[in-house]
Design a protein around this motif. Sequence first.
Motif, PDB file in Angstrom:
ATOM      1  N   GLN A   1       3.350  27.903  17.686  1.00  0.00           N
ATOM      2  CA  GLN A   1       3.042  26.499  17.945  1.00  0.00           C
ATOM      3  C   GLN A   1       2.400  25.855  16.706  1.00  0.00           C
ATOM      4  O   GLN A   1       2.790  24.769  16.313  1.00  0.00           O
ATOM      5  CB  GLN A   1       2.103  26.382  19.128  1.00  0.00           C
ATOM      6  N   ASN A   2       1.409  26.523  16.132  1.00  0.00           N
ATOM      7  CA  ASN A   2       0.762  25.985  14.928  1.00  0.00           C
ATOM      8  C   ASN A   2       1.755  25.842  13.783  1.00  0.00           C
ATOM      9  O   ASN A   2       1.684  24.888  13.010  1.00  0.00           O
ATOM     10  CB  ASN A   2      -0.389  26.885  14.495  1.00  0.00           C
ATOM     11  N   GLU A   3       2.654  26.817  13.686  1.00  0.00           N
ATOM     12  CA  GLU A   3       3.656  26.764  12.624  1.00  0.00           C
ATOM     13  C   GLU A   3       4.594  25.566  12.835  1.00  0.00           C
ATOM     14  O   GLU A   3       4.935  24.868  11.886  1.00  0.00           O
ATOM     15  CB  GLU A   3       4.476  28.059  12.595  1.00  0.00           C
ATOM     16  N   LEU A   6       2.735  22.448  11.899  1.00  0.00           N
ATOM     17  CA  LEU A   6       2.635  22.390  10.444  1.00  0.00           C
ATOM     18  C   LEU A   6       3.961  21.921   9.832  1.00  0.00           C
ATOM     19  O   LEU A   6       3.975  21.078   8.917  1.00  0.00           O
ATOM     20  CB  LEU A   6       2.224  23.750   9.879  1.00  0.00           C
ATOM     21  N   GLN A   7       5.068  22.440  10.335  1.00  0.00           N
ATOM     22  CA  GLN A   7       6.380  22.025   9.847  1.00  0.00           C
ATOM     23  C   GLN A   7       6.610  20.531  10.105  1.00  0.00           C
ATOM     24  O   GLN A   7       7.144  19.824   9.250  1.00  0.00           O
ATOM     25  CB  GLN A   7       7.498  22.842  10.510  1.00  0.00           C
ATOM     26  N   ASP A   8       6.197  20.079  11.282  1.00  0.00           N
ATOM     27  CA  ASP A   8       6.341  18.661  11.606  1.00  0.00           C
ATOM     28  C   ASP A   8       5.510  17.796  10.657  1.00  0.00           C
ATOM     29  O   ASP A   8       5.972  16.751  10.182  1.00  0.00           O
ATOM     30  CB  ASP A   8       5.922  18.387  13.054  1.00  0.00           C
ATOM     31  N   VAL A   9       4.288  18.225  10.377  1.00  0.00           N
ATOM     32  CA  VAL A   9       3.422  17.479   9.467  1.00  0.00           C
ATOM     33  C   VAL A   9       4.022  17.453   8.069  1.00  0.00           C
ATOM     34  O   VAL A   9       4.048  16.409   7.405  1.00  0.00           O
ATOM     35  CB  VAL A   9       1.996  18.081   9.451  1.00  0.00           C
TER      36      VAL A   9
END
Length: 98
Positions: A1-3, A6-9
């Motif tokens: 989920q964090n990854e 992060l990819q979206d950001v």
Amino acid sequence: QNEKELQDVVKQQEEKLLQLIDKSGEVMRLNAEVSELKRLLQRAETEAKVLWEEMRGKEHQVDTAYVQERVMLRREVDKLRLLLMEKEDENKRLTDKY
């Protein structure tokens, strides 16, 4: 989920960067256009000044074509001045926005 987050950001940042690059190119193009308009305005003002100076001493010898050309030049100066102001406003808007 964090990854995923992060990819979206990162993707959003890349998109913003590309938009800034596009806007930067547009600002440079507008600056070049403003410079060209200023050059054209100065040229037209110079031509109008020369014509005005020539007209001063020839009040009784005025020919119609000469006056029409003089009027056309004055209109061109006014048109160029307006275009310049519009481009400066557009440039300022873009600069202020980014």
